[in-house]
Design a protein around this motif. Structure first.
Motif, PDB file in Angstrom:
ATOM      1  N   MET A   1       9.372  -2.824   4.989  1.00 31.58           N
ATOM      2  CA  MET A   1       8.134  -3.200   4.603  1.00 31.58           C
ATOM      3  C   MET A   1       7.005  -1.894   5.401  1.00 31.58           C
ATOM      4  O   MET A   1       7.426  -1.677   6.328  1.00 31.58           O
ATOM      5  N   GLU A   2       6.239  -1.363   4.573  1.00 38.74           N
ATOM      6  CA  GLU A   2       5.497  -0.301   4.969  1.00 38.74           C
ATOM      7  C   GLU A   2       4.488  -0.709   6.235  1.00 38.74           C
ATOM      8  O   GLU A   2       4.344  -1.885   6.219  1.00 38.74           O
ATOM      9  N   MET A   3       4.172   0.234   6.961  1.00 36.17           N
ATOM     10  CA  MET A   3       3.344  -0.110   8.247  1.00 36.17           C
ATOM     11  C   MET A   3       2.107  -0.448   7.753  1.00 36.17           C
ATOM     12  O   MET A   3       1.252   0.204   6.965  1.00 36.17           O
ATOM     13  N   GLN A   4       1.387  -1.620   8.140  1.00 36.06           N
ATOM     14  CA  GLN A   4       0.031  -2.028   7.916  1.00 36.06           C
ATOM     15  C   GLN A   4      -0.899  -1.720   9.272  1.00 36.06           C
ATOM     16  O   GLN A   4      -1.038  -2.463  10.099  1.00 36.06           O
ATOM     17  N   TRP A   5      -1.124  -0.426   9.329  1.00 39.92           N
ATOM     18  CA  TRP A   5      -2.059  -0.015  10.490  1.00 39.92           C
ATOM     19  C   TRP A   5      -3.114  -1.009  10.952  1.00 39.92           C
ATOM     20  O   TRP A   5      -3.411  -1.041  12.096  1.00 39.92           O
ATOM     21  N   LEU A   7      -3.800  -3.925  10.397  1.00 37.25           N
ATOM     22  CA  LEU A   7      -3.313  -5.218  10.984  1.00 37.25           C
ATOM     23  C   LEU A   7      -2.465  -4.960  12.404  1.00 37.25           C
ATOM     24  O   LEU A   7      -2.620  -5.710  13.255  1.00 37.25           O
ATOM     25  N   HIS A  58      -7.818  -3.585   6.144  1.00 33.99           N
ATOM     26  CA  HIS A  58      -6.836  -3.805   5.401  1.00 33.99           C
ATOM     27  C   HIS A  58      -6.975  -4.642   3.991  1.00 33.99           C
ATOM     28  O   HIS A  58      -6.080  -4.558   3.343  1.00 33.99           O
ATOM     29  N   GLU A  60      -8.694  -4.695   0.396  1.00 29.83           N
ATOM     30  CA  GLU A  60      -9.131  -3.895  -0.588  1.00 29.83           C
ATOM     31  C   GLU A  60     -10.404  -4.475  -1.328  1.00 29.83           C
ATOM     32  O   GLU A  60     -11.296  -3.510  -1.642  1.00 29.83           O
ATOM     33  N   TYR A 127       1.462 -14.924  10.852  1.00 28.23           N
ATOM     34  CA  TYR A 127       2.595 -13.964  10.024  1.00 28.23           C
ATOM     35  C   TYR A 127       3.762 -14.740   9.955  1.00 28.23           C
ATOM     36  O   TYR A 127       4.833 -13.990   9.468  1.00 28.23           O
ATOM     37  N   ARG A 288       4.986  -3.806  16.923  1.00 22.45           N
ATOM     38  CA  ARG A 288       4.651  -4.273  15.642  1.00 22.45           C
ATOM     39  C   ARG A 288       4.980  -3.330  14.632  1.00 22.45           C
ATOM     40  O   ARG A 288       5.014  -3.788  13.546  1.00 22.45           O
ATOM     41  N   TYR A 292       7.000  -4.822  11.575  1.00 20.91           N
ATOM     42  CA  TYR A 292       6.901  -4.720   9.956  1.00 20.91           C
ATOM     43  C   TYR A 292       8.040  -3.929   9.260  1.00 20.91           C
ATOM     44  O   TYR A 292       8.457  -4.124   8.260  1.00 20.91           O
TER      45      TYR A 292
END
Length: 302
Positions: A1-5, A7, A58, A60, A127, A288, A292
């Motif tokens: 999964m891509e990094m959710q900075w 979060l 985070h 939209e 999470y 973290r 992810y």
């Protein structure tokens, strides 16, 4: 999964804020550290606000966040409730600190310590998702609590060095340093143990996946099939260097060494606390990032 900075920053600053507030509560329960209470409270409030602002990046569609608040079982609602309760306790804390005696009653210190722990657990629980096996474990709560237990005392130690007062006696200073020193060692040890246990649990989550062979995903026709087992292999896989060097070596071992050395007489506590805090922040961010990277989904089974 891509990094959710957003979060990543949200969970970091929430844990950091809770850690500082909790460390302040421990000082109150020990009957010491009166001078550093207000700076610690202000720092905790600032960290809480920064974390709250970070999470909005985070989203939209910010307006739709209010739809989630109508569901009391949603993670975002539970986080909001915990944050509001913590804010109320902070206000009470401020009121008592502004009184002439400047002391916090034991019951309020206990409330501050409890809500600090609850906030981290509620935030971590959001999470836990069955669709992402590497995330679906209460051990994540412990990993984030370990971060908070380490970041808090180290931050308060630095605040104490920056906010010295002539009114504080030598005995008070020694007492405060002793409580924070023990707290930092306990926090560093807990952070190291919980981070390592969490890493082993993520590795074990690979057993939750079933080999499905090849399939064609119409939403990603040009991408190869994901390998969730490899994603969960954070101990020897692609994310292993980030885990062993970033999380364990930098984020756990170095702060623990700094805390142990800082307990020695005539040690440069401020310098060691700074090094330990910086490394603890780096380790928390790396944890973290690993979180992810290991968050592979089992969506193809539904």
């Amino acid at each position: 999964m891509e990094m959710q900075w957003p979060l990543i920053l949200f969970t970091l600053f929430m844990a950091w804020s809770a850690g500082v507030f909790g460390a302040s509560a421990v000082l109150s329960l020990a009957g010491t550290g009166r001078r550093v209470q207000m700076p610690a409270l202000i720092t905790s409030v600032v960290l809480l606000i920064v974390g709250g602002v970070a999470v909005f990046f985070h989203l939209e569609h910010w307006d739709r966040i209010f739809n989630g608040f109508g569901n009391p079982t949603s993670g975002i609602t539970q986080e909001l409730v915990a944050i509001v309760v913590m804010a109320v306790v902070m206000v009470l804390y401020f009121v008592y600190l502004r009184k002439p005696e400047g002391t916090v009653p034991k019951w309020l210190a206990v409330c501050a310590l409890v809500i600090s722990v609850v906030l981290v657990i509620v935030m971590s629980h959001s999470y836990n998702m069955a669709a992402r096996p590497a995330w679906d474990s209460p051990l994540l709560w412990l990993a984030y609590l370990g971060n908070a237990a380490l970041l808090g005392p180290l931050t308060v130690i630095l605040l104490g060095k920056c906010c010295k007062s002539e009114e504080e006696t030598e005995s008070d200073e020694i007492s405060t340093a002793k409580v924070l020193g023990v707290s930092s060692i306990a926090g560093a040890a807990a952070n190291a143990v919980f981070s390592l246990i969490w890493g082993v649990a993520v590795m074990a989550s690979a057993a939750s996946f079933t080999e499905v062979g090849l399939y064609w995903d119409p939403t990603h026709p040009n991408q190869p099939i994901a390998n969730p087992v490899e994603a969960a292999n954070i101990l020897t896989g692609e994310a292993s260097l980030l885990f062993w060097i970033g999380v364990i070596a930098v984020g756990c071992v170095v702060p623990l060494v700094c805390a142990l050395v800082g307990r020695r007489k005539n040690a440069s506590t401020a310098a060691l606390a700074t090094i330990g805090l910086v490394c603890a922040i780096v380790g928390a961010v790396c944890l973290r990032m690993v979180f992810y990277s290991a968050g592979a989904s089992v969506f193809m089974f539904f």
